[in-house]
Design a protein around this motif. Structure first.
Motif, PDB file in Angstrom:
ATOM      1  N   THR A 155      54.858 -41.386 -42.940  1.00 42.30           N
ATOM      2  CA  THR A 155      53.683 -40.102 -42.799  1.00 42.30           C
ATOM      3  C   THR A 155      52.078 -40.453 -43.209  1.00 42.30           C
ATOM      4  O   THR A 155      52.609 -41.085 -44.443  1.00 42.30           O
ATOM      5  N   SER A 156      51.463 -39.760 -42.242  1.00 42.45           N
ATOM      6  CA  SER A 156      50.081 -41.030 -43.051  1.00 42.45           C
ATOM      7  C   SER A 156      49.776 -39.199 -44.264  1.00 42.45           C
ATOM      8  O   SER A 156      49.889 -38.090 -44.400  1.00 42.45           O
ATOM      9  N   THR A 157      49.574 -39.900 -45.345  1.00 47.13           N
ATOM     10  CA  THR A 157      48.903 -39.332 -46.473  1.00 47.13           C
ATOM     11  C   THR A 157      47.057 -39.341 -46.444  1.00 47.13           C
ATOM     12  O   THR A 157      46.713 -38.504 -47.056  1.00 47.13           O
ATOM     13  N   ASN A 158      46.505 -39.801 -45.497  1.00 48.70           N
ATOM     14  CA  ASN A 158      45.038 -39.748 -45.703  1.00 48.70           C
ATOM     15  C   ASN A 158      44.152 -39.635 -44.539  1.00 48.70           C
ATOM     16  O   ASN A 158      45.362 -39.906 -43.110  1.00 48.70           O
ATOM     17  N   ASP A 159      43.107 -39.461 -44.032  1.00 47.72           N
ATOM     18  CA  ASP A 159      42.767 -39.376 -42.663  1.00 47.72           C
ATOM     19  C   ASP A 159      42.356 -40.289 -42.145  1.00 47.72           C
ATOM     20  O   ASP A 159      41.547 -41.113 -41.222  1.00 47.72           O
ATOM     21  N   LYS A 160      42.763 -41.446 -43.283  1.00 49.85           N
ATOM     22  CA  LYS A 160      41.664 -43.013 -43.152  1.00 49.85           C
ATOM     23  C   LYS A 160      42.518 -43.818 -42.090  1.00 49.85           C
ATOM     24  O   LYS A 160      42.597 -44.544 -41.570  1.00 49.85           O
ATOM     25  N   SER A 161      43.908 -43.638 -41.509  1.00 49.63           N
ATOM     26  CA  SER A 161      44.891 -44.364 -41.129  1.00 49.63           C
ATOM     27  C   SER A 161      44.481 -43.949 -39.412  1.00 49.63           C
ATOM     28  O   SER A 161      43.725 -43.634 -38.895  1.00 49.63           O
ATOM     29  N   ARG A 162      44.747 -44.788 -38.589  1.00 51.32           N
ATOM     30  CA  ARG A 162      45.269 -44.042 -37.115  1.00 51.32           C
ATOM     31  C   ARG A 162      46.250 -43.108 -36.680  1.00 51.32           C
ATOM     32  O   ARG A 162      45.756 -42.466 -35.726  1.00 51.32           O
ATOM     33  N   TYR A 163      46.673 -41.843 -37.694  1.00 55.12           N
ATOM     34  CA  TYR A 163      46.770 -41.217 -37.554  1.00 55.12           C
ATOM     35  C   TYR A 163      46.287 -40.145 -38.920  1.00 55.12           C
ATOM     36  O   TYR A 163      46.329 -41.026 -39.858  1.00 55.12           O
ATOM     37  N   PRO A 164      45.858 -38.338 -38.105  1.00 51.69           N
ATOM     38  CA  PRO A 164      45.212 -37.108 -39.087  1.00 51.69           C
ATOM     39  C   PRO A 164      46.383 -37.664 -40.647  1.00 51.69           C
ATOM     40  O   PRO A 164      48.131 -38.038 -40.494  1.00 51.69           O
ATOM     41  N   LYS A 165      45.625 -37.572 -41.494  1.00 50.51           N
ATOM     42  CA  LYS A 165      47.110 -36.427 -42.776  1.00 50.51           C
ATOM     43  C   LYS A 165      48.016 -35.887 -42.131  1.00 50.51           C
ATOM     44  O   LYS A 165      47.923 -34.513 -41.553  1.00 50.51           O
ATOM     45  N   GLY A 166      49.308 -36.164 -43.251  1.00 51.05           N
ATOM     46  CA  GLY A 166      50.288 -35.204 -42.301  1.00 51.05           C
ATOM     47  C   GLY A 166      50.963 -35.705 -41.238  1.00 51.05           C
ATOM     48  O   GLY A 166      52.472 -35.211 -41.314  1.00 51.05           O
ATOM     49  N   THR A 167      50.496 -36.307 -40.584  1.00 49.01           N
ATOM     50  CA  THR A 167      50.828 -36.681 -38.659  1.00 49.01           C
ATOM     51  C   THR A 167      52.077 -38.228 -39.305  1.00 49.01           C
ATOM     52  O   THR A 167      51.997 -38.776 -40.345  1.00 49.01           O
ATOM     53  N   SER A 168      53.182 -37.182 -38.807  1.00 47.73           N
ATOM     54  CA  SER A 168      54.627 -38.368 -38.720  1.00 47.73           C
ATOM     55  C   SER A 168      54.800 -39.477 -37.507  1.00 47.73           C
ATOM     56  O   SER A 168      54.481 -38.795 -36.424  1.00 47.73           O
TER      57      SER A 168
END
Length: 218
Positions: A155-168
Motif C-alpha cells: 500500500t502506497s504511503t504517499n503520492d510520490k509513487s506510481r500509486y496515490p497514497k492509500g492505494t494497494s
C-alpha cells in the motif's frame, strides 16, 4: 509440502569496514514489522570502477544522500558491486527490517538493494553481481519465510509513487524501482535480469514453489 525458504547469509561488508562517518546520519533508525519485498536499484554511477575503490564510492553516495537529499542516511539498505561484494547501506542492523529511503511510497516493509553502476539497455550485468543480489535477496526474504518468486500486495504511503497514497497494488516480491516509481531505474539491462534473479534466489532457498503466493505487506 513445505517449501524451505531459509538461505545462508552472505558476507556483508559493514559500515565500519567501508568507513561510514556515523556523525552524518540520523541517530535513530526506523523499523517495519518485517521485510516482505525487495526493490532493485542502480546507483547511476560509472561501471569501470576498481572494486577496491568501492568504499570511496559509498562514502560519496552517503554524503550526497544525507547532505544534498536530506535522507538522514543512505537510502539503500544494501549495495552490491560488480565483483559480487555486498555492502551494508542504511544503518540499523542488516538482519532487521530497517525502513530506507529507496522507493517513494513503498519504503515500509521493503528493502532496497542497489547495484553499483549504470545498467541501461545493452549493458552487461556482471554475473558475480547478479548472483550476489540473488543470494542477498534469498537470505533477507528467507528471514520472513518469503518466496522470491511470489507476489506481494503493498500500500502506497504517499503520492510520490506510481500509486496515490492509500492505494494497494500487487508487485513481484523482487521488483525494480520502476515498478513503484516513475523512473528508468534499475536500467533496462538489470530490469530484464530480474526473472533470472528471482529464480536464482528461490533455488538458493532450497527449491522452487509450484504456486507462488500473494502475501500482504506488514
Amino acid at each position: 509440502m513445505t517449501f524451505p525458504r531459509a538461505a545462508q547469509r552472505p558476507t556483508i561488508v559493514s559500515r565500519a569496514q567501508w568507513r561510514a562517518d556515523e556523525t552524518k546520519r540520523d541517530a535513530h533508525a526506523h523499523y517495519a514489522g518485517g521485510v516482505t519485498a525487495i526493490f532493485i536499484h542502480h546507483t547511476d554511477t560509472p561501471n569501470d570502477y576498481d572494486c577496491a575503490d568501492v568504499p570511496l564510492t559509498l562514502r560519496n553516495l552517503y554524503t550526497g544522500q544525507t547532505r544534498d537529499r536530506d535522507w538522514g542516511d543512505l537510502g539503500y539498505n544494501f549495495l552490491v558491486d560488480r565483483c559480487g561484494n555486498v555492502y551494508e547501506g542504511r544503518a540499523g542492523g542488516v538482519d532487521r527490517p530497517v525502513v530506507g529511503s529507496h522507493t517513494q511510497g513503498f519504503n515500509q516493509g521493503t528493502a532496497g538493494i542497489a547495484a553499483i553502476g549504470t545498467f541501461g539497455r545493452g549493458t552487461q550485468v556482471p554475473a558475480p553481481m547478479e548472483h550476489a543480489i540473488a543470494a542477498l535477496a534469498a537470505w533477507k526474504l528467507g528471514l520472513r519465510g518469503v518466496d522470491p518468486r511470489s507476489k506481494v500486495r503493498l500500500t502506497s504511503t504517499n503520492d510520490k509513487s506510481r500509486y496515490p497514497k492509500g492505494t494497494s497494488a500487487e508487485f513481484d516480491v523482487i521488483s525494480g524501482h520502476r515498478d513503484g516509481n516513475e523512473t528508468d531505474c534499475p536500467g533496462d539491462a538489470l530490469f530484464a535480469r530480474l526473472p533470472a534473479i528471482r529464480d536464482m534466489a528461490a533455488e538458493l532457498q532450497g527449491g522452487l514453489p509450484e504456486h507462488p503466493r500473494v502475501s500482504a505487506s506488514p
